[in-house]
Scaffold this motif. Structure first.
Motif, PDB file in Angstrom:
ATOM      1  N   THR A   1      -5.644 -19.210   5.365  1.00  0.00           N
ATOM      2  CA  THR A   1      -6.922 -19.591   5.953  1.00  0.00           C
ATOM      3  C   THR A   1      -6.636 -20.032   7.328  1.00  0.00           C
ATOM      4  N   ARG A   2      -6.750 -18.896   7.749  1.00  0.00           N
ATOM      5  CA  ARG A   2      -6.776 -18.931   9.454  1.00  0.00           C
ATOM      6  C   ARG A   2      -8.186 -18.631  10.018  1.00  0.00           C
ATOM      7  N   ARG A   3      -8.411 -19.142  11.073  1.00  0.00           N
ATOM      8  CA  ARG A   3      -9.799 -19.272  11.613  1.00  0.00           C
ATOM      9  C   ARG A   3     -10.209 -17.738  11.550  1.00  0.00           C
TER      10      ARG A   3
ATOM     11  N   VAL B   1     -10.093 -31.688   7.073  1.00  0.00           N
ATOM     12  CA  VAL B   1      -9.065 -30.841   7.084  1.00  0.00           C
ATOM     13  C   VAL B   1      -8.139 -31.058   8.507  1.00  0.00           C
ATOM     14  N   GLN B   2      -7.017 -30.404   8.355  1.00  0.00           N
ATOM     15  CA  GLN B   2      -6.250 -30.353   9.430  1.00  0.00           C
ATOM     16  C   GLN B   2      -5.733 -28.740   9.587  1.00  0.00           C
ATOM     17  N   THR B   3      -4.996 -28.567  10.781  1.00  0.00           N
ATOM     18  CA  THR B   3      -4.542 -27.308  10.878  1.00  0.00           C
ATOM     19  C   THR B   3      -2.652 -27.536  11.019  1.00  0.00           C
ATOM     20  N   GLY B   4      -2.268 -26.756  10.329  1.00  0.00           N
ATOM     21  CA  GLY B   4      -0.865 -26.589  10.142  1.00  0.00           C
ATOM     22  C   GLY B   4       0.033 -26.108  11.186  1.00  0.00           C
ATOM     23  N   ASP B   5       1.173 -26.331  11.096  1.00  0.00           N
ATOM     24  CA  ASP B   5       1.909 -25.631  12.115  1.00  0.00           C
ATOM     25  C   ASP B   5       1.994 -24.112  12.230  1.00  0.00           C
ATOM     26  N   ASP B   6       1.599 -23.405  10.989  1.00  0.00           N
ATOM     27  CA  ASP B   6       1.538 -22.220  11.039  1.00  0.00           C
ATOM     28  C   ASP B   6      -0.045 -21.647  11.372  1.00  0.00           C
TER      29      ASP B   6
END
Length: 64
Positions: free
Chosen positions: A22-24, A51-56
């Motif tokens: 689930t990347r942009r 939501v949050q964006t993980g390190d990956d």
């Protein structure tokens, strides 16, 4: 076309269920919108604590 927050959340859920990262850029392809639209929506969803964006750089739901 402007999508609702609910539509973004549903797409994130469906992609995760299917094992799609689930990347942009992938979310933009999935929804048929521009990457800029996804970035803006993700920013709004992050501010709302959904939501949050993980390190990956994957978009993930915030822990409850």
């Amino acid at each position: 076309m402007r999508l609702s927050h609910q539509e973004y959340l549903e797409a994130i859920y469906e992609m995760a269920e299917e094992g799609i990262p689930t990347r942009r850029a992938r979310l933009a392809e999935w929804l048929g919108v521009t990457p800029a639209s996804v970035s803006e929506a993700v920013k709004r969803l992050t501010v709302r604590g959904l939501v949050q964006t993980g390190d990956d750089r994957r978009i993930e739901f915030t822990p409850t």
